[in-house]
Design a protein around this motif. Sequence first.
Motif, PDB file in Angstrom:
ATOM      1  N   SER A  37      15.014 -11.256 -17.868  1.00 24.80           N
ATOM      2  CA  SER A  37      14.886 -10.016 -17.492  1.00 24.80           C
ATOM      3  C   SER A  37      15.095  -9.103 -18.671  1.00 24.80           C
ATOM      4  CB  SER A  37      15.858  -9.614 -16.268  1.00 24.80           C
ATOM      5  OG  SER A  37      17.103  -9.662 -16.382  1.00 24.80           O
ATOM      6  N   VAL A  38      16.327  -9.199 -19.287  1.00 24.93           N
ATOM      7  CA  VAL A  38      16.422  -8.347 -20.626  1.00 24.93           C
ATOM      8  C   VAL A  38      15.289  -8.699 -21.486  1.00 24.93           C
ATOM      9  CG1 VAL A  38      17.757  -8.403 -22.689  1.00 24.93           C
ATOM     10  CG2 VAL A  38      18.915  -8.740 -20.599  1.00 24.93           C
ATOM     11  N   TRP A  39      14.677  -9.632 -21.749  1.00 27.00           N
ATOM     12  CA  TRP A  39      13.429  -9.866 -22.713  1.00 27.00           C
ATOM     13  C   TRP A  39      12.475  -9.046 -21.945  1.00 27.00           C
ATOM     14  CZ3 TRP A  39      12.928 -10.603 -27.482  1.00 27.00           C
ATOM     15  CH2 TRP A  39      11.817 -11.187 -28.031  1.00 27.00           C
ATOM     16  N   THR A  40      12.047  -8.901 -20.679  1.00 21.88           N
ATOM     17  CA  THR A  40      10.853  -8.025 -20.002  1.00 21.88           C
ATOM     18  C   THR A  40      11.267  -6.494 -20.511  1.00 21.88           C
ATOM     19  OG1 THR A  40      10.840  -9.770 -18.693  1.00 21.88           O
ATOM     20  CG2 THR A  40      10.145  -7.512 -18.185  1.00 21.88           C
ATOM     21  N   ALA A  41      12.801  -6.248 -20.415  1.00 25.58           N
ATOM     22  CA  ALA A  41      13.179  -4.992 -20.597  1.00 25.58           C
ATOM     23  C   ALA A  41      13.023  -4.637 -22.116  1.00 25.58           C
ATOM     24  CB  ALA A  41      14.438  -4.507 -20.161  1.00 25.58           C
ATOM     25  N   TRP A  42      13.052  -5.643 -22.985  1.00 21.45           N
ATOM     26  CA  TRP A  42      12.705  -5.457 -24.506  1.00 21.45           C
ATOM     27  C   TRP A  42      11.444  -5.242 -24.880  1.00 21.45           C
ATOM     28  CZ3 TRP A  42      14.908  -4.227 -28.901  1.00 21.45           C
ATOM     29  CH2 TRP A  42      14.199  -4.575 -30.016  1.00 21.45           C
ATOM     30  N   ILE A  43      10.480  -6.071 -24.199  1.00 21.86           N
ATOM     31  CA  ILE A  43       9.134  -5.830 -24.352  1.00 21.86           C
ATOM     32  C   ILE A  43       8.462  -4.601 -23.955  1.00 21.86           C
ATOM     33  CG2 ILE A  43       6.803  -6.501 -23.633  1.00 21.86           C
ATOM     34  CD1 ILE A  43       7.959  -9.565 -23.673  1.00 21.86           C
ATOM     35  N   ALA A  44       9.096  -3.780 -22.649  1.00 19.23           N
ATOM     36  CA  ALA A  44       8.814  -2.778 -22.383  1.00 19.23           C
ATOM     37  C   ALA A  44       9.158  -1.562 -23.101  1.00 19.23           C
ATOM     38  CB  ALA A  44       9.425  -2.424 -20.906  1.00 19.23           C
ATOM     39  N   PHE A  45      10.665  -1.808 -23.609  1.00 19.75           N
ATOM     40  CA  PHE A  45      11.006  -0.820 -24.528  1.00 19.75           C
ATOM     41  C   PHE A  45      10.289  -0.604 -25.802  1.00 19.75           C
ATOM     42  CE2 PHE A  45      13.866  -0.401 -28.610  1.00 19.75           C
ATOM     43  CZ  PHE A  45      14.557   0.775 -28.471  1.00 19.75           C
ATOM     44  N   CYS A  46      10.035  -1.811 -26.485  1.00 16.88           N
ATOM     45  CA  CYS A  46       9.064  -1.727 -27.554  1.00 16.88           C
ATOM     46  C   CYS A  46       7.552  -1.185 -27.479  1.00 16.88           C
ATOM     47  CB  CYS A  46       8.806  -3.379 -28.333  1.00 16.88           C
ATOM     48  SG  CYS A  46      10.447  -3.818 -28.948  1.00 16.88           S
ATOM     49  N   ASN A  47       7.198  -1.644 -26.276  1.00 16.22           N
ATOM     50  CA  ASN A  47       5.831  -1.000 -26.167  1.00 16.22           C
ATOM     51  C   ASN A  47       6.041   0.487 -25.846  1.00 16.22           C
ATOM     52  OD1 ASN A  47       4.533  -3.347 -25.877  1.00 16.22           O
ATOM     53  ND2 ASN A  47       4.550  -3.699 -23.557  1.00 16.22           N
ATOM     54  N   SER A  48       7.018   1.205 -25.514  1.00 17.08           N
ATOM     55  CA  SER A  48       7.150   2.547 -25.300  1.00 17.08           C
ATOM     56  C   SER A  48       7.235   3.162 -26.550  1.00 17.08           C
ATOM     57  CB  SER A  48       8.370   2.874 -24.371  1.00 17.08           C
ATOM     58  OG  SER A  48       9.503   2.711 -25.214  1.00 17.08           O
ATOM     59  N   LEU A  49       7.730   2.445 -27.571  1.00 16.38           N
ATOM     60  CA  LEU A  49       7.829   2.911 -28.922  1.00 16.38           C
ATOM     61  C   LEU A  49       6.502   2.589 -29.722  1.00 16.38           C
ATOM     62  CD1 LEU A  49      11.423   2.328 -29.860  1.00 16.38           C
ATOM     63  CD2 LEU A  49      10.340   4.416 -29.001  1.00 16.38           C
ATOM     64  N   LYS A  50       5.479   1.624 -29.018  1.00 17.54           N
ATOM     65  CA  LYS A  50       4.089   1.197 -29.525  1.00 17.54           C
ATOM     66  C   LYS A  50       4.614   0.473 -30.884  1.00 17.54           C
ATOM     67  CE  LYS A  50       1.587   5.127 -28.287  1.00 17.54           C
ATOM     68  NZ  LYS A  50       2.058   5.181 -26.864  1.00 17.54           N
ATOM     69  N   LEU A  51       5.510  -0.532 -30.548  1.00 17.26           N
ATOM     70  CA  LEU A  51       6.078  -1.318 -31.817  1.00 17.26           C
ATOM     71  C   LEU A  51       5.819  -2.987 -31.092  1.00 17.26           C
ATOM     72  CD1 LEU A  51       9.473  -0.169 -32.610  1.00 17.26           C
ATOM     73  CD2 LEU A  51       7.394  -0.264 -33.914  1.00 17.26           C
ATOM     74  N   ASP A  52       5.553  -3.734 -31.934  1.00 15.86           N
ATOM     75  CA  ASP A  52       5.546  -5.291 -31.663  1.00 15.86           C
ATOM     76  C   ASP A  52       6.834  -5.678 -31.378  1.00 15.86           C
ATOM     77  OD1 ASP A  52       4.981  -7.931 -31.822  1.00 15.86           O
ATOM     78  OD2 ASP A  52       5.431  -8.252 -34.076  1.00 15.86           O
ATOM     79  N   PRO A  53       7.100  -6.428 -30.085  1.00 14.01           N
ATOM     80  CA  PRO A  53       8.353  -6.941 -29.838  1.00 14.01           C
ATOM     81  C   PRO A  53       8.989  -7.754 -30.849  1.00 14.01           C
ATOM     82  CG  PRO A  53       6.771  -6.879 -27.825  1.00 14.01           C
ATOM     83  CD  PRO A  53       5.891  -6.603 -29.260  1.00 14.01           C
ATOM     84  N   GLY A  54       8.285  -8.514 -31.642  1.00 15.06           N
ATOM     85  CA  GLY A  54       8.659  -9.212 -32.640  1.00 15.06           C
ATOM     86  C   GLY A  54       9.351  -8.588 -33.727  1.00 15.06           C
ATOM     87  N   LEU A  55       8.809  -7.378 -33.886  1.00 10.25           N
ATOM     88  CA  LEU A  55       9.583  -6.644 -35.035  1.00 10.25           C
ATOM     89  C   LEU A  55       8.894  -7.048 -36.323  1.00 10.25           C
ATOM     90  CD1 LEU A  55      13.444  -6.036 -33.876  1.00 10.25           C
ATOM     91  CD2 LEU A  55      11.154  -4.451 -33.259  1.00 10.25           C
ATOM     92  N   SER A  56       7.849  -7.749 -36.381  1.00  8.73           N
ATOM     93  CA  SER A  56       7.299  -8.075 -37.719  1.00  8.73           C
ATOM     94  C   SER A  56       6.940  -6.918 -38.596  1.00  8.73           C
ATOM     95  CB  SER A  56       5.956  -8.854 -37.313  1.00  8.73           C
ATOM     96  OG  SER A  56       4.963  -8.083 -36.745  1.00  8.73           O
ATOM     97  N   THR A  57       6.888  -5.862 -38.155  1.00 10.70           N
ATOM     98  CA  THR A  57       6.259  -4.681 -38.971  1.00 10.70           C
ATOM     99  C   THR A  57       7.510  -3.685 -39.225  1.00 10.70           C
ATOM    100  OG1 THR A  57       5.447  -3.253 -37.119  1.00 10.70           O
ATOM    101  CG2 THR A  57       3.991  -4.672 -38.188  1.00 10.70           C
TER     102      THR A  57
END
Length: 146
Positions: A37-57
């Motif tokens: 559930s935390v990872w799902t929230a992390w993905i939503a958080f990154c998507n809201s900032l238009k970032l890759d959840p893997g933080l490669s960039t």
Amino acid sequence: MATVQDAERHELLDDIRAVELGIERGVCPSRVAKAHSVWTAWIAFCNSLKLDPGLSTVDDPLLLILLFGTQWRRGKIAPSKRQVRGRTAEDAMRQVGQAFSSLGMLDPRMNRFAPGTMDFRWTRLLKSWKKSDPAAQQVRPLPRTL
């Protein structure tokens, strides 16, 4: 994997899945569900900032994890949608860092220049949260004479 024949590839993928399942079974099921559930929230958080959840960039991935934890603490992205204690937000940030580690990537919480130590910003933020959290309510045990 591209040079491995189909039968060997399927066997190798089965072994990889067995390793992942074994790692998940190393903790209690509720902890695994919380991590998902935390990872799902992390993905939503990154998507809201238009970032890759893997933080490669991202040059400084720890800053984003700290921002994630701050928003979790304030209740903006926490499941309860209410402010939570520092320890709860710390646990959410730790889950994200451990997810990176489980993928074989460097844990963003760790100091890049002093291996084996946590980043200064991580420890300082957590100390700040501990100081600002109210003291835990302790219940006094009943006397035995009662």
